[in-house]
Design an enzyme around this catalytic site. Structure first.
Site, short mmCIF file in Angstrom:
data_model
loop_
_atom_site.label_atom_id
_atom_site.label_comp_id
_atom_site.label_asym_id
_atom_site.label_seq_id
_atom_site.Cartn_x
_atom_site.Cartn_y
_atom_site.Cartn_z
N ALA A 128 67.59 26.51 20.63
CA ALA A 128 66.93 26.01 19.42
C ALA A 128 67.81 25.01 18.69
O ALA A 128 67.34 24.28 17.82
CB ALA A 128 66.60 27.19 18.49
N ASN A 216 71.34 31.77 11.40
CA ASN A 216 71.71 32.03 12.79
C ASN A 216 72.30 30.79 13.45
O ASN A 216 73.22 30.87 14.26
CB ASN A 216 70.49 32.51 13.58
CG ASN A 216 70.17 33.97 13.32
OD1 ASN A 216 71.06 34.81 13.21
ND2 ASN A 216 68.89 34.28 13.21
N HIS A 246 69.50 20.11 10.75
CA HIS A 246 70.89 20.52 10.90
C HIS A 246 71.75 19.38 11.44
O HIS A 246 71.31 18.64 12.33
CB HIS A 246 71.02 21.69 11.89
CG HIS A 246 70.17 22.88 11.57
ND1 HIS A 246 70.43 23.72 10.52
CD2 HIS A 246 69.07 23.36 12.19
CE1 HIS A 246 69.53 24.69 10.50
NE2 HIS A 246 68.69 24.49 11.50
#
Length: 289
Positions: A128, A216, A246
């Site tokens: 991911a 996470n 991110h």
């Protein structure tokens, strides 16, 4: 000669667990036989197990009774902490989505020992995020640099202690204000702000203690680089934003030779579930990426 199928069990019965069972039903996990699903809600677990053609389990003992080769966790940080030891010591390897569990250094070291002692493995479902191959490579180069400098007497393990001062790493995350609601870092003005506002600044360990279900990616990045205590985390609230954006950085200290920058944007959590599917496929693939 036809290869015997590996036994696969799922820990969790929510949306992400549903993606894994969906992939199984599509034939995308053709090397596996689904043996059981364990979840907190009996009815949801039963429905998911029926869809996968396997057993709905009421306890971890029941899940492990079929001797699965792999357990795919799609539940929670608490589930990894509660069941990780029993899974790894049972002879099953563990595919983990709730990577935040390993922000606890003691638990992380114990989990590695349980796996090593029982011939099992822990797979972090980091698809991911992506880019973990280059992050690990930069970390390895930093460790080699430290050894060349005579500042390291370890046996080659890449840990936060061994890389301190030789690798700088961080992750900055931009989120919509609504996704931060009901967390300790949320402020009411986020909902009416017209400009980006800082919600959190600290390290990965501090982030997971405040936001156990939200970071996470930060913990995975920390484990791949400088460790949870040494990896900086910045979280910003961005008006009108949907999804997560991110940016992960890793740089060998004291040199401009290598700096890795990984940018990821995702508007849906489905990518996390498909990340587990990708890991499971890669485990059995004759060509490993």
């Amino acid at each position: 000669m036809k290869q015997t199928k590996k036994k696969l069990a799922i820990l969790g019965n929510g949306y992400l667990a549903g993606i894994i069972t969906e992939a199984y039903g599509m034939g995308l996990l053709e090397g596996y036989e689904m043996t059981g699903i364990l979840g907190r809600t009996e009815e949801k677990t039963r429905r998911l197990a029926e869809a996968a053609g396997c057993r709905a389990c009421a306890s971890i003992e029941e899940l492990l009774e079929a001797k699965p080769d792999y357990v795919a966790e799609a539940a929670s940080v608490a589930a990894v902490r509660d069941y990780g030891k029993r899974i790894l010591c049972s002879g099953a390897s563990l595919v983990v989505l709730s990577i935040g569990a390993f922000a606890d250094r003691g638990f992380y070291e114990n989990a590695k020992r349980w796996a090593a002692d029982n011939g099992t493995r822990i797979y972090l479902a980091s698809g991911a995020v992506g880019g973990f191959d280059v992050l690990r490579t930069v970390s390895l180069m930093a460790l080699a640099q430290k050894k060349k400098a005579g500042a390291d007497d370890s046996e080659g393990a890449i840990t936060a202690d061994s890389l301190s001062g030789f690798l700088t790493a961080g992750i900055s995350t931009r989120k919509g204000p609504a996704s931060l609601r009901n967390t300790p870092v949320f402020k009411e003005h986020f909902m009416t702000d017209t400009q980006e506002a800082k919600a959190f600044s600290g390290n990965a360990n501090e982030a997971i203690s405040l936001l156990p279900t939200k970071v996470n990616v930060a913990v995975a990045s920390a484990l791949a680089t400088a460790g949870p205590d040494e990896t900086t985390v910045e979280i910003a609230s961005v008006p009108g934003m949907a999804g997560d954006d991110h940016r992960i950085t890793a740089k060998i200290g004291g040199t401009d030779e290598v700096e890795a920058v990984v940018d990821i944007y995702s508007r849906t959590s489905a990518i996390a579930g498909w990340s587990s599917v990708a890991v499971l496929r890669n485990i059995l693939s004759p060509v490993v990426f």
